[in-house]
Design an enzyme around this catalytic site. Structure first.
Site, PDB file in Angstrom:
ATOM      1  N   HIS A  69       0.824  -1.217   0.000  1.00  0.00           N
ATOM      2  CA  HIS A  69       0.000   0.000   0.000  1.00  0.00           C
ATOM      3  C   HIS A  69       0.856   1.264   0.000  1.00  0.00           C
ATOM      4  CE1 HIS A  69      -3.924   1.914   1.716  1.00  0.00           C
ATOM      5  NE2 HIS A  69      -3.195   2.848   1.142  1.00  0.00           N
ATOM      6  N   HIS A  71       1.184   5.334  -1.986  1.00  0.00           N
ATOM      7  CA  HIS A  71       0.623   6.345  -2.889  1.00  0.00           C
ATOM      8  C   HIS A  71       1.797   7.019  -3.586  1.00  0.00           C
ATOM      9  CE1 HIS A  71      -3.440   5.971  -1.211  1.00  0.00           C
ATOM     10  NE2 HIS A  71      -2.817   5.732  -0.065  1.00  0.00           N
ATOM     11  N   ARG A  73       1.348   9.062  -6.295  1.00  0.00           N
ATOM     12  CA  ARG A  73       0.858  10.396  -6.698  1.00  0.00           C
ATOM     13  C   ARG A  73       1.026  10.735  -8.169  1.00  0.00           C
ATOM     14  NH1 ARG A  73      -2.132  10.172  -2.428  1.00  0.00           N
ATOM     15  NH2 ARG A  73      -1.283  11.058  -0.524  1.00  0.00           N
ATOM     16  N   ASN A 103      -5.666   6.042  -6.272  1.00  0.00           N
ATOM     17  CA  ASN A 103      -6.385   7.318  -6.054  1.00  0.00           C
ATOM     18  C   ASN A 103      -5.535   8.517  -6.504  1.00  0.00           C
ATOM     19  OD1 ASN A 103      -4.556   7.062  -3.911  1.00  0.00           O
ATOM     20  ND2 ASN A 103      -5.857   8.172  -2.468  1.00  0.00           N
ATOM     21  N   ASP A 160      -9.340   2.658  -2.433  1.00  0.00           N
ATOM     22  CA  ASP A 160      -8.687   3.217  -1.234  1.00  0.00           C
ATOM     23  C   ASP A 160      -8.709   4.742  -1.211  1.00  0.00           C
ATOM     24  OD1 ASP A 160      -7.005   3.063   1.187  1.00  0.00           O
ATOM     25  OD2 ASP A 160      -5.607   4.131  -0.098  1.00  0.00           O
ATOM     26  N   HIS A 187     -10.711  -0.324   2.037  1.00  0.00           N
ATOM     27  CA  HIS A 187     -10.500   0.747   3.015  1.00  0.00           C
ATOM     28  C   HIS A 187     -11.781   0.749   3.844  1.00  0.00           C
ATOM     29  CE1 HIS A 187      -9.680   5.263   3.808  1.00  0.00           C
ATOM     30  NE2 HIS A 187     -10.885   5.052   4.282  1.00  0.00           N
ATOM     31  N   ASP A 339       1.063   2.473   3.764  1.00  0.00           N
ATOM     32  CA  ASP A 339       0.138   3.561   3.395  1.00  0.00           C
ATOM     33  C   ASP A 339       0.930   4.871   3.241  1.00  0.00           C
ATOM     34  OD1 ASP A 339      -2.040   5.081   2.729  1.00  0.00           O
ATOM     35  OD2 ASP A 339      -3.124   4.773   4.612  1.00  0.00           O
ATOM     36  N   HIS A 343       2.273  14.258   0.894  1.00  0.00           N
ATOM     37  CA  HIS A 343       1.455  15.455   0.621  1.00  0.00           C
ATOM     38  C   HIS A 343       2.379  16.658   0.584  1.00  0.00           C
ATOM     39  CE1 HIS A 343      -2.489  13.633   0.904  1.00  0.00           C
ATOM     40  NE2 HIS A 343      -2.168  13.071   2.052  1.00  0.00           N
TER      41      HIS A 343
HETATM   42  O1  DOR Z   1      -4.279   8.822   5.366  1.00  0.00           O
HETATM   43  C1  DOR Z   1      -4.615   8.473   4.261  1.00  0.00           C
HETATM   44  N1  DOR Z   1      -4.086   9.025   3.151  1.00  0.00           N
HETATM   45  N2  DOR Z   1      -5.558   7.529   4.142  1.00  0.00           N
HETATM   46  C2  DOR Z   1      -6.093   7.198   2.950  1.00  0.00           C
HETATM   47  O2  DOR Z   1      -6.940   6.341   2.918  1.00  0.00           O
HETATM   48  C3  DOR Z   1      -5.661   7.895   1.719  1.00  0.00           C
HETATM   49  C4  DOR Z   1      -4.325   8.449   1.875  1.00  0.00           C
HETATM   50  C5  DOR Z   1      -3.952   9.442   0.787  1.00  0.00           C
HETATM   51  O3  DOR Z   1      -4.161   9.147  -0.383  1.00  0.00           O
HETATM   52  O4  DOR Z   1      -3.413  10.502   1.122  1.00  0.00           O
END
Ligand code: DOR
Length: 462
Positions: A69, A71, A73, A103, A160, A187, A339, A343
């Site tokens: 898991h 991301h 981006r 996502n 998710d 999720h 996860d 950001h």
């Molecule tokens: O904390 C999270 N960030 N939980 C999620 O389910 C999505 C993820 C994100 O994409 O930033």
């Protein structure tokens, strides 16, 4: 001096001498040499005499880590992370495979977009598998072209970031996925119960005046999907499990032979909801101050409401974090998955409730696990099993350190310490509440598919 390599590099040849080999595949825990010749693990006695010999005394070698898991981006938020920077962060953390969540913007809900990410992932510092969206535009209604996506080698499907809210759609997905042998990666969050909340419900949320996410938001979906998996014969995998109630339900379902698996993040094991109030101890440490007495102790104004601690699902109370750790120790929890959720600053340097949920995790996962091992919360072989062998098995990959296999491994110093600093991270983002924290465990070398993808020191001897 550290450096990165890539999966496109020539296959490696070297001998690690006197290394502690931990292979959960056959429960090996022994000090011996490990020989890699042109990317393959071979009997050390058969390694060529001119192969570079690397002194690995005091170090551990385990199978290459596998993250179910992350991301990455891309496309859409490349200033937070790209496939390239995420793959480097993975190699720095000891990972040799990561599974990219869909996502993105636009989401990975059609074959051409999945193909684009796979193309961008070629010859990076880590293998990248894709988890495709379960429904078009992740809107929870129309199922994606799962048959074609399966032929492209996806690791599973998931919406998710959100649950598959409709039980009817979740049931259809599980029925459709069953013959393909792929999981619905869920999720588990009932939006009707979690709406408006920003941290876990409980005394700490009350003290802070923040709206609380009740544990039932997870359990109600876990119970629903277990019933659907039993009825359809489909495979549900619950990701980022965060409640003791959800864990109990999964334990019972496994005992009944239902096709259910799950993962937990390192932050749900090691951190607690008291971090939102400014406490900075691990779950296994004795709580003090506001962690011991949410209503009586003063808040640390520099640390309370730190947006870096906002994550979804939210950090759990201590007792549940410890229950989750016990779930990893007894094997009910199959895997530790990060996860990793990068950001950009402007989405995190805002008030707590306005911050984007998520924290990065690829470069601190092994260290948080080793911190739990140091206090006896987990055996090292179990940690590495949950970070490598078992998640790899779930996505059809094999991890072992036995001669005759492709070299896919991580070499690390389990006791050396490092301080988490933004400048030392390979990720394009640094949103983690662990900045400034000292952790055990320094990765010295990562080898993916026979290629050295990361190396720090480990000089040749002789
Ligand atoms: O904390 C999270 N960030 N939980 C999620 O389910 C999505 C993820 C994100 O994409 O930033």
């Amino acid at each position: 001096m550290s450096s990165f390599g890539s999966l496109g590099d020539p296959a490696a040849t070297f001998v690690l001498t006197g290394v502690r080999v931990i292979d959960p595949w056959n429960d090996e825990d022994a000090v011996r040499d490990i020989a890699v010749v042109e990317g393959q693990l071979v009997d050390p006695a058969k390694a060529p005499s001119d192969a570079p010999r690397l002194d690995a005394r005091g170090l551990v070698v385990g199978p290459g880590l596998c993250d179910l898991h992350v991301h990455l981006r891309e496309p859409g938020m490349e200033r937070a992370e790209t496939v390239e920077s995420g793959a480097r962060a993975a190699a720095h953390g000891g990972f040799t495979t990561v599974c990219a969540m869909p996502n993105t913007d636009p989401p990975l809900d059609e074959p051409a977009r999945v193909a684009m990410v796979l193309e961008r992932a070629r010859n990076r510092a880590c293998r990248v598998r894709v988890i495709a969206a379960a429904t078009r535009a992740r809107e929870g209604e129309r199922i994606t072209e799962i048959g074609e996506l399966a032929r492209m080698g996806i690791a599973g499907v998931s919406d998710d970031g959100s649950v598959v809210a409709s039980a009817r759609v979740a049931r259809g997905l599980l029925a459709y996925l069953a013959p393909l042998g792929l999981p619905l990666i869920e999720h588990a969050e009932d939006p009707a119960l979690s709406a408006g909340s920003v941290m876990r419900a409980g005394p700490t949320a009350t003290r802070l005046g923040l709206a609380g996410w009740p544990a039932s938001a997870e359990l109600s979906i876990v119970d629903r999907d277990i019933a659907l998996a039993e009825e359809t014969g489909g495979w549900v995998h619950f990701t980022h499990l965060s409640t003791a109630g959800g864990l109990d339900a999964i334990r019972r379902a496994k005992e009944r032979g239902i096709r259910v698996t799950c993962d937990v993040t390192p932050h749900h094991l090691a951190l607690t909801d008291a971090w939102v109030a400014g406490w900075r101890g691990f779950a296994w440490e004795e709580p003090t101050g506001v962690a011991a007495d949410p209503f009586g102790a003063p808040l640390d104004a520099t640390l309370a409401y730190d947006p870096a601690c906002r994550v979804n699902p939210p950090l759990a109370p201590r007792a549940e974090a410890l229950a989750l750790l016990a779930g990893v120790a007894d094997g009910t929890i199959d895997s530790i998955a990060t996860d990793h959720a990068p950001h950009p600053l402007e989405r995190k340097r805002v008030e707590f409730g306005a911050a984007a949920p998520g924290m990065i995790g690829l470069e601190t996962a092994l260290s948080l696990g080793l911190a739990a091992v140091e206090v006896g919360g987990l055996e090292l072989v179990r940690l590495l099993g949950a970070l490598s062998t078992r998640p790899a098995e779930l996505i059809g990959e094999v991890r072992t350190l036995q001669p005759g296999s492709l070299a896919d491994l991580v070499v690390f110093d389990p006791v050396a310490r490092w301080r988490v600093e933004a400048s030392g991270l390979a990720s394009a983002s640094s949103n983690t509440p662990l900045l400034g924290v000292e952790l055990p465990g320094v990765v010295r070398m990562t080898v993916a598919g026979g290629r050295i993808t990361y190396r720090d020191g480990l000089a040749a001897v002789d």
